[in-house]
Design an enzyme around this catalytic site. Structure first.
Site, PDB file in Angstrom:
ATOM      1  N   GLU A 157      -9.198   0.918   5.620  1.00 58.68           N
ATOM      2  CA  GLU A 157      -9.699   0.506   4.304  1.00 58.68           C
ATOM      3  C   GLU A 157      -9.461  -1.000   4.113  1.00 58.68           C
ATOM      4  OE1 GLU A 157      -8.879   1.595  -0.413  1.00 58.68           O
ATOM      5  OE2 GLU A 157      -7.375   2.066   1.110  1.00 58.68           O
ATOM      6  N   GLN A 165       0.825  -1.207   0.000  1.00 58.28           N
ATOM      7  CA  GLN A 165       0.000   0.000   0.000  1.00 58.28           C
ATOM      8  C   GLN A 165       0.860   1.258   0.000  1.00 58.28           C
ATOM      9  OE1 GLN A 165      -3.465  -0.382  -0.477  1.00 58.28           O
ATOM     10  NE2 GLN A 165      -2.398  -2.300  -0.872  1.00 58.28           N
ATOM     11  N   ASP A 206      -7.184  -7.073  -4.323  1.00 60.45           N
ATOM     12  CA  ASP A 206      -7.075  -6.013  -5.321  1.00 60.45           C
ATOM     13  C   ASP A 206      -7.403  -6.510  -6.719  1.00 60.45           C
ATOM     14  OD1 ASP A 206      -6.497  -3.823  -3.807  1.00 60.45           O
ATOM     15  OD2 ASP A 206      -4.342  -3.837  -4.182  1.00 60.45           O
ATOM     16  N   HIS A 212       1.594   2.929  -3.343  1.00 62.37           N
ATOM     17  CA  HIS A 212       0.518   3.604  -4.055  1.00 62.37           C
ATOM     18  C   HIS A 212       0.737   5.108  -4.125  1.00 62.37           C
ATOM     19  CE1 HIS A 212      -2.669   0.957  -5.348  1.00 62.37           C
ATOM     20  NE2 HIS A 212      -2.666   0.312  -4.206  1.00 62.37           N
TER      21      HIS A 212
END
Length: 424
Positions: free
Chosen positions: A319, A251, A353, A254
């Site tokens: 999240e 993550q 994902d 990103h």
């Protein structure tokens, strides 16, 4: 990453990016121009912001065919299998209309109707996101949306990444337009000569896309105003440091504002992960982005008890949440707030994902406290159905009239009382 205590977690809460006053004004001007001048304005903004001069925005049949031919069969099969998994999951979310009748002739119910048209924004820039195509289009199709319109920024060569076009082709999406930014959101909301308007816009984008979605909300629906990506991992001493570090970095790469948090009761694991993250950073292609993310928003919360660790996760409301413990299913019922929950050492976040099936469009920045992943219900409307019989109205007319007068609405009371003439 820094090892912190629970009280330091407040630094994870970031206000949703409202943009600068200059950015907001720019977006408002773009929207106004697209509403007034349509394709002409979209063309000008595409040349200015994407450095692409286009005669037509719509992706041609030939471009779809070239994209398919450019990719090897194995990749095509991977995308097809991912799409099948995602569709199978979302099929289970479908709801149906229902009706309930009473002995007095009353019929009450709920009618489910898909929206007419959905617009999907697929980010562009330096990367290609076929997964965004799947996650936004498939729930709309499962819901029964008749028309799906996709927009995505072109490269300077005026082309869309092959993987994105292949994903659209697999799903049968033909209305794909090479437009990005605030001008794309405006075109979807209000329509142009070539880009049809829609009822709902979904999909992530940069700050200008987010601001544009905020501006058009009310004229159309939107999915959410998403913030930077997040992952939290709840792990005990059975977890492997190299795996936890890799998942945290998945993550962090990103965005420099992405957050990666490990919550654990194991000091040994905390120190090992801290060391492992630094080691793995050195070999990442997006190391600069990931390192900035880890330095600013990467944390290891060391808790005294497991109960405190679970409370910490619920406070973060992440999240993405991974639970890597001796018995992760035992912990599932204790989790109140999380967008997606990954259980066990083999359920790495990228599994969700790309391939497993659940949607990866998830609530960020603590909004998992009150919101859900993008799903089939986001693309339908629910209408209440009321049918009263004479018997039912006779029984309840005086009650309804009295209730109306209690609120000072005499016309409401008279509207039901006038039906009394029918049974004189």
């Amino acid at each position: 990453m820094k090892i912190i205590n629970k009280s330091d977690l407040k630094s994870l809460r970031r206000s949703v990016d409202q943009g600068t006053e200059e950015q907001r004004k720019s977006v408002q001007d773009i929207i106004a121009q697209v509403k007034t001048r349509g394709d002409e304005a979209v063309k000008e903004y595409t040349e200015r912001f994407d450095q692409a001069s286009l005669e037509t925005f719509k992706v041609s049949k030939e471009e779809f065919e070239q994209a398919y031919a450019s990719l090897d069969g194995a990749f095509v099969q991977i995308l097809q299998e991912a799409a099948d998994n995602i569709r199978a999951f979302h099929e289970k979310q479908k709801t149906t209309s229902w009706f309930d009748s009473s002995e007095d002739g009353t019929l009450l119910g709920q009618k489910i109707t898909p929206i007419d048209a959905a617009g999907v924004y697929v980010p562009g820039g330096t990367a290609a996101y076929p997964s965004s195509v799947f996650m936004n289009v498939i729930p709309a199709q499962v819901a029964g949306v008749e028309r799906v319109v996709m927009v995505t920024p072109p490269g300077k060569d005026g082309k869309v990444p092959d993987g994105v076009l292949l994903a659209a082709q697999i799903l049968g999406v033909e209305d794909v337009f090479k437009v990005g930014g605030a001008q794309a959101i405006a075109a979807l909301a209000y329509g142009t000569e070539t880009i049809p308007s829609v009822d709902k816009i979904t999909g992530p984008g940069n700050v200008f896309v987010a601001l544009a979605k905020r501006e058009v909300f009310g004229d159309v629906d939107i999915d959410m105003i998403a913030g930077p990506s997040e992952i939290a991992i709840l792990a005990d001493e059975t977890a492997r440091a190299e795996e936890i570090a890799a998942d945290l970095l998945s993550q962090a790469e990103h965005d420099a504002r992405s957050s990666s948090v490990l919550v654990t009761t194991s000091e040994r694991l905390a120190k090992a992960v801290e060391k492992e993250v630094q080691s793995q950073l050195d070999s990442l292609p997006r190391a600069d982005i990931a390192r900035k993310s880890v330095e600013d928003y990467g944390m290891i919360a060391l808790c005294e008890t497991w109960a405190e660790a679970v409370d910490t996760i619920n406070e973060i409301a992440p999240e993405h949440l991974e639970i890597v413990s001796e018995d992760p299913f035992q912990e599932l019922g204790k989790i109140k707030h999380a967008g997606a929950i990954f259980l066990g050492p083999y359920s790495s976040e990228p599994v969700g994902d790309y391939f497993a099936g659940p949607n990866h469009v998830l609530p960020t920045n603590g909004t998992a406290r009150f919101s859900s992943p993008l799903n089939v219900d986001d693309f339908v409307k629910k209408s209440s159905v009321i049918s009263y019989s004479r018997q039912a109205l006779e029984t309840n007319v005086d009650k309804i009239a009295r209730f109306a007068r209690l609120e000072g609405l005499e016309a409401h009371a008279r509207a039901v009382e006038t039906r009394k003439e029918r049974w004189k």
